[in-house]
Design a protein around this motif. Structure first.
Motif, PDB file in Angstrom:
ATOM      1  N   UNK A 102       0.826  -1.197   0.000  1.00 59.36           N
ATOM      2  CA  UNK A 102       0.000   0.000   0.000  1.00 59.36           C
ATOM      3  C   UNK A 102       0.865   1.253   0.000  1.00 59.36           C
ATOM      4  N   UNK A 103       0.443   2.217  -0.791  1.00 59.61           N
ATOM      5  CA  UNK A 103       1.246   3.438  -0.947  1.00 59.61           C
ATOM      6  C   UNK A 103       1.323   4.231   0.334  1.00 59.61           C
ATOM      7  N   UNK A 104       0.398   4.004   1.263  1.00 63.80           N
ATOM      8  CA  UNK A 104       0.406   4.769   2.509  1.00 63.80           C
ATOM      9  C   UNK A 104       1.635   4.458   3.369  1.00 63.80           C
ATOM     10  N   UNK A 105       2.336   3.384   3.055  1.00 64.99           N
ATOM     11  CA  UNK A 105       3.547   3.047   3.803  1.00 64.99           C
ATOM     12  C   UNK A 105       4.784   3.735   3.247  1.00 64.99           C
ATOM     13  N   UNK A 106       4.598   4.566   2.208  1.00 67.06           N
ATOM     14  CA  UNK A 106       5.732   5.216   1.555  1.00 67.06           C
ATOM     15  C   UNK A 106       5.606   6.726   1.566  1.00 67.06           C
ATOM     16  N   UNK A 107       6.731   7.397   1.744  1.00 65.82           N
ATOM     17  CA  UNK A 107       6.846   8.771   1.277  1.00 65.82           C
ATOM     18  C   UNK A 107       7.176   8.667  -0.213  1.00 65.82           C
ATOM     19  N   UNK A 108       6.677   9.598  -0.994  1.00 64.64           N
ATOM     20  CA  UNK A 108       6.847   9.515  -2.438  1.00 64.64           C
ATOM     21  C   UNK A 108       7.567  10.747  -2.972  1.00 64.64           C
ATOM     22  N   UNK A 109       8.378  10.524  -3.971  1.00 65.44           N
ATOM     23  CA  UNK A 109       9.103  11.632  -4.575  1.00 65.44           C
ATOM     24  C   UNK A 109       9.134  11.519  -6.084  1.00 65.44           C
ATOM     25  N   UNK A 110       9.360  12.662  -6.714  1.00 66.27           N
ATOM     26  CA  UNK A 110       9.611  12.726  -8.149  1.00 66.27           C
ATOM     27  C   UNK A 110      10.992  13.332  -8.365  1.00 66.27           C
ATOM     28  N   UNK A 111      11.732  12.716  -9.243  1.00 67.31           N
ATOM     29  CA  UNK A 111      13.040  13.208  -9.646  1.00 67.31           C
ATOM     30  C   UNK A 111      13.066  13.277 -11.165  1.00 67.31           C
ATOM     31  N   UNK A 112      14.017  14.001 -11.705  1.00 66.15           N
ATOM     32  CA  UNK A 112      14.140  14.052 -13.160  1.00 66.15           C
ATOM     33  C   UNK A 112      15.597  14.067 -13.564  1.00 66.15           C
ATOM     34  N   UNK A 113      15.825  13.574 -14.772  1.00 67.86           N
ATOM     35  CA  UNK A 113      17.188  13.494 -15.286  1.00 67.86           C
ATOM     36  C   UNK A 113      17.203  13.890 -16.749  1.00 67.86           C
ATOM     37  N   UNK A 114      17.915  14.966 -17.038  1.00 67.42           N
ATOM     38  CA  UNK A 114      18.109  15.419 -18.411  1.00 67.42           C
ATOM     39  C   UNK A 114      19.371  14.764 -18.966  1.00 67.42           C
ATOM     40  N   UNK A 115      19.504  14.680 -20.290  1.00 68.53           N
ATOM     41  CA  UNK A 115      20.680  14.038 -20.884  1.00 68.53           C
ATOM     42  C   UNK A 115      21.978  14.676 -20.408  1.00 68.53           C
ATOM     43  N   UNK A 116      22.888  13.846 -19.969  1.00 66.64           N
ATOM     44  CA  UNK A 116      24.189  14.325 -19.527  1.00 66.64           C
ATOM     45  C   UNK A 116      24.207  14.959 -18.146  1.00 66.64           C
ATOM     46  N   UNK A 117      23.079  14.893 -17.449  1.00 68.92           N
ATOM     47  CA  UNK A 117      23.002  15.518 -16.123  1.00 68.92           C
ATOM     48  C   UNK A 117      22.640  14.488 -15.075  1.00 68.92           C
ATOM     49  N   UNK A 118      22.786  14.898 -13.822  1.00 68.33           N
ATOM     50  CA  UNK A 118      22.435  14.008 -12.726  1.00 68.33           C
ATOM     51  C   UNK A 118      20.920  13.996 -12.514  1.00 68.33           C
ATOM     52  N   UNK A 119      20.483  12.995 -11.765  1.00 66.80           N
ATOM     53  CA  UNK A 119      19.073  12.894 -11.434  1.00 66.80           C
ATOM     54  C   UNK A 119      18.779  13.840 -10.282  1.00 66.80           C
ATOM     55  N   UNK A 120      17.912  14.807 -10.524  1.00 68.03           N
ATOM     56  CA  UNK A 120      17.647  15.874  -9.563  1.00 68.03           C
ATOM     57  C   UNK A 120      16.265  15.750  -8.931  1.00 68.03           C
ATOM     58  N   UNK A 121      16.199  16.234  -7.717  1.00 66.61           N
ATOM     59  CA  UNK A 121      14.932  16.270  -6.986  1.00 66.61           C
ATOM     60  C   UNK A 121      13.960  17.240  -7.643  1.00 66.61           C
ATOM     61  N   UNK A 122      12.684  16.848  -7.688  1.00 67.86           N
ATOM     62  CA  UNK A 122      11.627  17.717  -8.208  1.00 67.86           C
ATOM     63  C   UNK A 122      10.607  18.022  -7.113  1.00 67.86           C
ATOM     64  N   UNK A 123      10.044  16.967  -6.517  1.00 64.40           N
ATOM     65  CA  UNK A 123       8.992  17.160  -5.527  1.00 64.40           C
ATOM     66  C   UNK A 123       8.875  15.912  -4.664  1.00 64.40           C
ATOM     67  N   UNK A 124       8.335  16.105  -3.458  1.00 63.55           N
ATOM     68  CA  UNK A 124       8.112  14.977  -2.559  1.00 63.55           C
ATOM     69  C   UNK A 124       6.881  15.244  -1.710  1.00 63.55           C
ATOM     70  N   UNK A 125       6.287  14.152  -1.236  1.00 62.35           N
ATOM     71  CA  UNK A 125       5.115  14.249  -0.378  1.00 62.35           C
ATOM     72  C   UNK A 125       5.287  13.240   0.753  1.00 62.35           C
ATOM     73  N   UNK A 126       4.948  13.673   1.958  1.00 62.12           N
ATOM     74  CA  UNK A 126       5.167  12.833   3.126  1.00 62.12           C
ATOM     75  C   UNK A 126       4.164  11.685   3.204  1.00 62.12           C
ATOM     76  N   UNK A 127       4.392  10.777   4.141  1.00 65.97           N
ATOM     77  CA  UNK A 127       3.523   9.622   4.310  1.00 65.97           C
ATOM     78  C   UNK A 127       2.075  10.039   4.524  1.00 65.97           C
ATOM     79  N   UNK A 128       1.868  11.058   5.314  1.00 68.80           N
ATOM     80  CA  UNK A 128       0.509  11.505   5.607  1.00 68.80           C
ATOM     81  C   UNK A 128      -0.094  12.316   4.478  1.00 68.80           C
ATOM     82  N   UNK A 129       0.770  12.834   3.600  1.00 66.51           N
ATOM     83  CA  UNK A 129       0.308  13.749   2.568  1.00 66.51           C
ATOM     84  C   UNK A 129       0.155  15.172   3.064  1.00 66.51           C
ATOM     85  N   UNK A 130       0.494  15.399   4.319  1.00 64.44           N
ATOM     86  CA  UNK A 130       0.280  16.715   4.906  1.00 64.44           C
ATOM     87  C   UNK A 130       1.320  17.732   4.429  1.00 64.44           C
TER      88      UNK A 130
END
Length: 130
Positions: free
Chosen positions: A28-56
Motif C-alpha cells: 500500500x502506498x500509505x507506507x511510503x513517502x513519495x518523490x519525483x526526480x528528473x534526469x536530463x541528458x548528460x546531467x544528474x538525477x535531480x529532486x523535483x517534488x516529494x510528499x510525506x507519508x501523511x500527505x500533509x
C-alpha cells in the motif's frame, strides 16, 4: 515485490501542462513517502517534488515551485505530478520514487536526497518544445 510504474509523459509546448502518474503495486502506498526526480541528458538525477507519508507536507525544488504540484491518492495507490507553465528546461526523464518509513523523524533534506529512496520506477519522458 514493490513496483512503481510511471505514465503520462509526452511532448508538450512551452507554457502547456502535463500530468504524470505513478502507480504503485506490491504494497500500500500509505507506507511510503513519495518523490519525483528528473534526469536530463548528460546531467544528474535531480529532486523535483516529494510528499510525506501523511500527505500533509510537500516539498519542491526551487525551479518548479509554484508550477508543479505533487499529490497522492492512497485509495488507488497512485501519486501524481501536475506540471503547469512548462518550460523547455523541464525536458527530462521523470522518475517516481518511494521511501519506507524509518524509525526516526525524517528531516526535510532527506526527502530531497535520491539516496534516501528505496524503490524507483523506470521513468517517463517529458519533452517541452519551445
Amino acid at each position: 515485490q514493490v513496483q512503481l510504474v510511471e505514465s503520462g509523459g509526452g511532448l508538450v509546448q512551452a507554457g502547456g501542462s502535463l500530468r504524470v502518474s505513478c502507480a504503485v503495486s506490491g504494497r500500500t502506498i500509505s507506507s511510503f513517502a513519495m518523490g519525483w526526480f528528473r534526469q536530463a541528458p548528460g546531467k544528474e538525477r535531480d529532486f523535483v517534488a516529494a510528499i510525506t507519508w501523511s500527505g500533509m507536507y510537500t516539498y519542491y525544488a526551487d525551479s518548479v515551485k509554484g508550477r508543479f504540484t505533487i499529490s497522492r491518492d492512497n485509495a488507488i495507490n497512485t501519486v501524481y505530478l501536475q506540471m503547469n507553465s512548462l518550460k523547455p528546461e523541464d525536458t527530462a526523464v521523470y522518475y517516481c520514487a518511494a521511501r519506507d518509513r524509518p524509525m526516526y523523524p525524517v528531516a526535510e533534506w532527506e526527502y530531497r536526497h535520491r539516496g534516501k529512496y528505496d524503490y524507483w520506477g523506470q521513468g517517463t519522458q517529458v519533452t517541452v518544445s519551445s
